[in-house]
Enzyme design. Sequence first.
Site, PDB file in Angstrom:
ATOM      1  N   HIS A  97      -2.503  26.929  11.967  1.00 31.90           N
ATOM      2  CA  HIS A  97      -2.173  26.722  13.381  1.00 31.90           C
ATOM      3  C   HIS A  97      -2.777  25.400  13.857  1.00 31.90           C
ATOM      4  O   HIS A  97      -3.988  25.274  13.977  1.00 31.90           O
ATOM      5  CB  HIS A  97      -2.705  27.897  14.212  1.00 31.90           C
ATOM      6  CG  HIS A  97      -2.412  27.769  15.671  1.00 31.90           C
ATOM      7  ND1 HIS A  97      -1.141  27.897  16.180  1.00 31.90           N
ATOM      8  CD2 HIS A  97      -3.210  27.495  16.727  1.00 31.90           C
ATOM      9  CE1 HIS A  97      -1.184  27.721  17.486  1.00 31.90           C
ATOM     10  NE2 HIS A  97      -2.421  27.470  17.849  1.00 31.90           N
TER      11      HIS A  97
ATOM     12  N   ASP B 219      -3.036  22.854  16.830  1.00 33.67           N
ATOM     13  CA  ASP B 219      -2.805  22.575  18.248  1.00 33.67           C
ATOM     14  C   ASP B 219      -2.604  21.076  18.454  1.00 33.67           C
ATOM     15  O   ASP B 219      -3.488  20.295  18.092  1.00 33.67           O
ATOM     16  CB  ASP B 219      -4.013  23.015  19.079  1.00 33.67           C
ATOM     17  CG  ASP B 219      -4.166  24.517  19.112  1.00 33.67           C
ATOM     18  OD1 ASP B 219      -3.203  25.193  19.495  1.00 33.67           O
ATOM     19  OD2 ASP B 219      -5.255  25.021  18.743  1.00 33.67           O
TER      20      ASP B 219
ATOM     21  N   ASP C 159       0.179  31.858  19.404  1.00 35.40           N
ATOM     22  CA  ASP C 159      -0.956  31.540  20.275  1.00 35.40           C
ATOM     23  C   ASP C 159      -0.638  31.396  21.764  1.00 35.40           C
ATOM     24  O   ASP C 159      -1.559  31.455  22.574  1.00 35.40           O
ATOM     25  CB  ASP C 159      -1.665  30.280  19.757  1.00 35.40           C
ATOM     26  CG  ASP C 159      -3.121  30.206  20.223  1.00 35.40           C
ATOM     27  OD1 ASP C 159      -3.697  31.271  20.528  1.00 35.40           O
ATOM     28  OD2 ASP C 159      -3.685  29.103  20.293  1.00 35.40           O
TER      29      ASP C 159
ATOM     30  N   ASP D 251      -6.637  28.666  12.690  1.00 33.00           N
ATOM     31  CA  ASP D 251      -6.547  27.326  13.253  1.00 33.00           C
ATOM     32  C   ASP D 251      -6.927  26.264  12.211  1.00 33.00           C
ATOM     33  O   ASP D 251      -8.000  26.351  11.611  1.00 33.00           O
ATOM     34  CB  ASP D 251      -7.492  27.192  14.451  1.00 33.00           C
ATOM     35  CG  ASP D 251      -7.065  28.068  15.618  1.00 33.00           C
ATOM     36  OD1 ASP D 251      -6.039  28.770  15.495  1.00 33.00           O
ATOM     37  OD2 ASP D 251      -7.767  28.067  16.649  1.00 33.00           O
TER      38      ASP D 251
ATOM     39  N   HIS E 182       0.627  24.863  24.379  1.00 37.33           N
ATOM     40  CA  HIS E 182      -0.071  25.961  25.064  1.00 37.33           C
ATOM     41  C   HIS E 182      -1.543  25.676  25.381  1.00 37.33           C
ATOM     42  O   HIS E 182      -2.237  26.581  25.853  1.00 37.33           O
ATOM     43  CB  HIS E 182       0.083  27.257  24.263  1.00 37.33           C
ATOM     44  CG  HIS E 182      -0.426  27.165  22.857  1.00 37.33           C
ATOM     45  ND1 HIS E 182       0.394  26.903  21.790  1.00 37.33           N
ATOM     46  CD2 HIS E 182      -1.669  27.290  22.344  1.00 37.33           C
ATOM     47  CE1 HIS E 182      -0.332  26.877  20.680  1.00 37.33           C
ATOM     48  NE2 HIS E 182      -1.582  27.097  20.985  1.00 37.33           N
TER      49      HIS E 182
HETATM   50 ZN    ZN Z   1      -3.219  27.182  19.755  1.00 37.78          ZN
END
Ligand code: ZN
Length: 1151
Positions: free
Chosen positions: A169, A171, A283, A420, A564
């Site tokens: 994951h 971000d 998420d 993550d 997000h």
């Molecule tokens: Zn995230």
Amino acid sequence: MKRSQLLYVAVGGVFCLAVMSLYRMLELMQGAEHQQSLEKPAGQVGEDLSRLQEKIDRLERLLYDNNQLVATLRDSLRVRKESWEKERRRGGVNVSSDSALSQADTLPGCQLATEKKDGTKGVQLLDVYDLLPFDNPDGGAWKQGFEISYNGNEWDEQPLEVFVVAHSHNDPGWLKTFDGYYQDQTRHILDNMLIKLSADARRKMIWAEISYFSKWWGELDEQKREMVRRLLKEGQLELVTGGWVMADEANSHYFALLDQLMEGHLWMQRHLGVQPSSGWAIDPFGHSPSMTYLLKGAGLQNMVIQRVHYAVKKHFAQQQTLEFLWRQNWDSSSRSDITCHMMPFYSYDVPHTCGPNPAVCCQFDFHRLPKRRVQCPWKIPPQPITEQNIKERALLLLDQYRQKSRLFSSHVLLIPLGDDFRFMESSEWDVQFDNYQKLFDYFNQHPELHVKARFGTLSDYFLTLSKRLNASGKTLPTLRGDFFTYADRDDHYWSGYFTSRPFYKRLDRTLEATLRATEILFSLTLAEMRRVHGDGRLASDFPARDHFLSLTLGRRNLALFQHHDAVTGTARDPVVVDYGTRLFHSILKLHQVLQSSAHWLLLMDKSQYSHSQSKTFLQMDETFSAQDTLPQKTKLTLSDEPRSLVIFNPTEQLRSSVISVVVDSPDARVVDAETGQPMAAQISAVWEGPNRASTEAFQLDFVAELPPLSLVVYHVTKSSVGSTHRVQYTFNSHDSSTVKSEHFQVSHLTRTEAGSPLSLSNKHIQIWSSSETGLLQKLRLQSGLVRQVQVQFLWYGTTSKSDKSGAYLFLPGPEGAQLYSYSEPPLVRVSRGPIFSDITSCFKHFTHRVRLYHLEGHAGRSVEVSNTVDIRSEVNRELVMRLVTDVSSGNLFFSDLNGFQMQQRRTLEKLPLQANFYPMSSAAFVQDTGSRLSLLSAQSQAVASLRPGELEVVLDRRLQQDDNRGLGQGVTDNKLTASLFQLLLEDRKGGAQGVGGSSVEHLSLLAHMTSLSLCHPPITMVTPSRNQMPKLRPFLPLRLSLPCDVHLLNLKTLEDPQEADTPSQEVALLLHRKGFDCSSAPQPALQCTWSTQEEVNLDDLFSPLRFRSVHRSGLTLLREHHEQESAPQQQQTHITVLRPMEISAFRVEIE
Ligand SMILES: [Zn+2]
């Protein structure tokens, strides 16, 4: 109202409109005569003729508009007459009573929307909420669930089929910026992915964020690119969702949600030749069916979601309905259905994905082996799989798999493996993939265990699931509704992020509106250039490629901000600044595209066009000086020489708008540059302080008549002293002597006046406000409908418990909201003018203003509410604006999801206060049988209706501490923040529908039009002073407004398939046909048309624009393989189906 009266009103309406139009025509003709009487040099005859042509065009447009309106009214009369006849033939029905008049025949087009009110089939999440106790008992190993049991023989007939799906994951910005993460982590993850997947064909992985993937791709050589293509082809690598980011689903507007999906999908198709089939949203903090609609419309069949309220997860697990067909509330067909898998446990990390017991599952996260970077918090570390321990380890894992499998109706099992930024180091790949492979091999060598396990992708999983379901004849249950508001444990509801960093939530929408306007104007400019040049060429000096790059930058920065942790306001301070800077730069770049497009389009003599980066012909009236400041108006210096104002109307509707500019003189005159006709105008003060008017700057407001998508030119000059209508001010302040405003007439409330409410009115509404605070108290419509609407401001604090409010969580104290108190009453300033009147209240922490526009059309029917808020002096406080009304709405209210649809909300006492807050991106309303009060907004924030008749929105929050979701900081970077609303009270006729049940409701057409105007204001550009003015002519691309239920979502130029970063001739035409409520028909009717048919002719809609090679496509515009072979449809008329509520996408060329 009785039927006969309705007929009279309708006929009366036709008559009035005809008279009004004739009057307007006469005015225009007079303007023409006036022009003719002026002396003119012989050389100007040609120019005059073309002006005359323009005028005839205008008249034609007016006549056409009028004809359409008459046709609509005639249509409505016919429909009504037919139904009346029908009722009469049936007999026994009192046809003159309201009850006999079904909603469907009050308005043409309504029927379409009403048909969509079938929300009966399938499970409604609202009903689940009514059912659940929300008691949060301890579930044992699976804390939020229950003990899961099995006999062991469940899989004898059909083995358990396990797909372990490796994921990482990433971000695009959170604790580090997008670029920071990329350099430190993401590029290493992707580099290793290439090596480690290629090393073993059994290994597989999924990847979601195209923002990262495309950046990495840009650094690869051809050999590595070929490796990527091979991994995709072999199914070892799967790109899931394919969005630019894994978007937030609460605060994002559907324009941006779709645009970021499009950006990702088009990139994938161009560079990789693939398109996604499964969605992956593990998420985002709650899930919206609007996202589901877009995914399905983009061609995806399946999706996975994770962050759902723990009590809802538990309920679904008990019912074995964690997999379901997610259907739109308003859809009576199965067209919008998508197969959705809801992850059952607390998180998407390994401890919460292999089964119900995190202490066991953590032992199968081999990245946490002793001496590696991460450990298991449950104190039992993983062991490397060896010959000695493999049996014990395999059985331990199998037990978790089997328990998890009991929560699903099939024997196919999805086991995500990741976290993550995982799979960064080479060794991490080895420990995970090697140890799991040993376990799989063991399972597969022991058929008595009845388990088959392997690495898989999402598509592997869903394909097998679908086969198993088909074979067993099972179908998944249908579900409607949304997954807000999310709680991950206890009373920790994630409703804080609906408002966190509201400054940037508003900037997001400013960029969105700017991007849409620029896309449309740029596309129209290129089409017009090709038409003028005749041979498909563009103007030689026009920087089409640079502009296209600016558009791409704007698209990608808006897309990135839908992440997000971006629009949610949940990133670290420096990351927020990085996002803000990207938004800010994008707006500046797009302004350049707007300026030069408008410049070229307006020039009478196109050969005069030249492009200069440093000296632009047009400038923006409103400028942005930094990423964290509100926009500022440019002060225009006036003289006797006309200064040109260029206004772009980015909406597809003819509208009357008030244009506001700041000038250096209290005496100014505005004329329509075409007709020379003076425009109604007013001058008001620019307030440097609550009671100190500027002596050098003045606000000039005038009413502009803006045809759809037009560029119109106005001239402003200095006029004789006292010739412009000046606003009159009335003050109520504790110190009346200090008001400084030498150019304006100022009075003070007398003691008796101060005892009674202030009142403003236009021909549609009257409002009353407290003379002490200036805050609204009551509204009355022309129809006689009166509602108490009291505006209040309140503070929330945070709880004294150890877990306090932060960027994600809203954890107010038990005392709830406290009324905003003040030691000194606010200064109240009332302004009255011919264009608008308003009441401004200046409090210490905010300035609040309600304004009434004295306008015809929809702009005069609502009350504009604006706030500028500054809570930087506060500690752990949140400011809300609350409307306390006497609308009998019970515990129901409605809020929008992503601006795409309305969702019913039920305020439940069994839930804590913070659970009853919901996201609102553009609208919320309360209603009873006789009235509806809508609050339309230009930015996203949290909304609630805590008591009957109330609506409240959270304006800003300042929180000193972290709320333990990984961010590691509070939210204290508040700034001067603006929010803008329209408050709309409407009569509801035929209230028999009542309230209650899980009915599907839509905004009324009037509310849709008001919202459109609010979110897409006209864009004003100015010519620099003392500029040698070339001759300009207005640009009027459409003869008519679009039907008012059809929204032009976008008209964006696509990238040339051959030449990168270059505009092609192909344009994406995106239309959204809105569903609308029929029980509140405004009187007189709106000046727009709509159709009872689903079929429309695109050529008629956009006349005189003509389209060729029209291809309907999925919502993200992916090119179908068979399309190239299909015959070009150039000669056909372009009749197509636009269904209510649905978005339609076409790839077209403009002729
Ligand atoms: Zn995230």
